[in-house]
Design an enzyme around this catalytic site. Structure first.
Site, mmCIF file in Angstrom:
data_model
loop_
_atom_site.group_PDB
_atom_site.id
_atom_site.type_symbol
_atom_site.label_atom_id
_atom_site.label_comp_id
_atom_site.label_asym_id
_atom_site.label_seq_id
_atom_site.Cartn_x
_atom_site.Cartn_y
_atom_site.Cartn_z
ATOM 1 N N SER A 1 64.709 108.212 2.312
ATOM 2 C CA SER A 1 65.501 107.816 3.475
ATOM 3 C C SER A 1 66.939 107.497 3.102
ATOM 4 C CB SER A 1 64.868 106.600 4.148
ATOM 5 O OG SER A 1 64.868 105.494 3.264
ATOM 6 N N CYS B 1 59.805 108.154 -1.129
ATOM 7 C CA CYS B 1 59.930 107.102 -0.118
ATOM 8 C C CYS B 1 58.525 106.649 0.237
ATOM 9 C CB CYS B 1 60.652 107.638 1.117
ATOM 10 S SG CYS B 1 60.693 106.490 2.516
ATOM 11 N N CYS C 1 58.458 100.100 -2.522
ATOM 12 C CA CYS C 1 59.600 100.780 -1.911
ATOM 13 C C CYS C 1 60.502 101.210 -3.050
ATOM 14 C CB CYS C 1 60.341 99.850 -0.954
ATOM 15 S SG CYS C 1 61.873 100.559 -0.286
#
Length: 288
Positions: free
Chosen positions: A11, A73, A184
């Site tokens: 992202s 991601c 993450c």
């Protein structure tokens, strides 16, 4: 096909932590990286939107000849990995499986914490994966929605981020986890803060590093290492970095952003340093 690049997308800039590990583990491989900064962060967005963005980017990478897709991601991997493996005829590497395996191996007391975006945690992907590997492990998952915006702004130290980390991580301290998955790919930039809050006796598992290590394994299994790599009889030979003596053409690594390429480049150099000399604006994806 062997000499085609590896396609990597995230992202934003966080997936560059995965790209950095790929460069370390498979230094002769070329990479095409796309950061979807026009739609970042993915974490709070609806599942359908994330799948749409991810499909458009992966379609583009495959159309440009990527021999492998790396979903760098966690949020995208949690909702798109299975679909991607159905859609494409190239290997697709996700981030959740390798990180979960490492967490299961690392925990000593059977209590594992997972931190990630709201989307990743709500998907239950880590909880399911770890339970499948070892149903006796307690998984305590906490969403940390403000971590990614801080990293995307280049804020990784200081009183503000420390206070945020203390608030987010308190539930994990309360239950006594001894292992925390950084669920993450932005979070490795916050390792210092997270380790300080959790303490040195807690093992941090970088999902970025584990996914990056998975890439050469899949390249070997699928016989996709490029011609620059030595003939290896086992993956151990590749891991021994015998490729360091290779003096052939330099691999090509391109970096693209669906948003502002100049801002992306400034932040990206924190991940990969001066090796990122130029970031291009990728056309045709911002209206997805």
């Amino acid at each position: 096909m062997k000499n085609s690049p590896i396609g990597v997308f995230d992202s934003g800039v966080g997936g560059l932590t995965v790209a950095r590990t790929i460069v370390d583990q498979a230094p002769t491989e070329s990479i095409m990286y796309v950061g979807d900064t026009a739609h970042a962060p993915y974490g709070p967005k609806p599942r359908e939107d994330i799948i749409r963005y991810s499909t458009a980017i992966a379609d583009d990478l495959v159309a440009r000849g990527a021999k492998m897709i790396v979903i760098a991601c966690n949020t995208a991997a949690s909702v798109f990995l299975d679909k991607a493996r159905e859609l494409y005829d190239v290997p697709v590497v996700g981030v959740i499986e390798p990180a979960s395996r490492r967490a299961v191996a690392a925990t000593r007391n059977g209590r594992v914490g997972v931190i990630g975006t709201t989307g990743t945690i709500a998907s239950g992907a880590y909880q399911r994966c770890i339970a499948n590997l070892d149903p006796n492990i307690e998984v305590h998952a906490v969403d940390c929605p403000q971590f990614v915006p801080f990293v995307e702004r280049g804020i990784t130290t200081g009183r503000q981020i420390m206070g945020l980390a203390e608030a987010y991580l308190e539930p994990l301290q309360d239950v006594g986890v001894d292992t925390v998955v950084l669920g993450c790919t932005h979070y490795p930039l916050l390792t210092g803060v997270i380790q300080l809050v959790m303490g040195d006796n807690v093992t941090l598992v970088s999902s970025s590093e584990e996914e990056g290590k998975e890439v050469p394994r899949v390249l070997y299994q699928e016989d996709l290492f490029n011609d620059a790599n030595p003939e290896a009889e086992s993956l151990d030979v590749v891991d021994a970095n015998v490729v360091n003596d290779y003096a052939g053409p330099e691999p090509v690594r391109t970096f693209e952003s669906t948003g502002d390429p100049h801002r992306f480049a400034r932040l990206a150099r924190r991940f990969l340093g001066p090796s990122i000399t130029q970031v291009s604006h990728v056309e045709g994806l911002t209206d997805m």
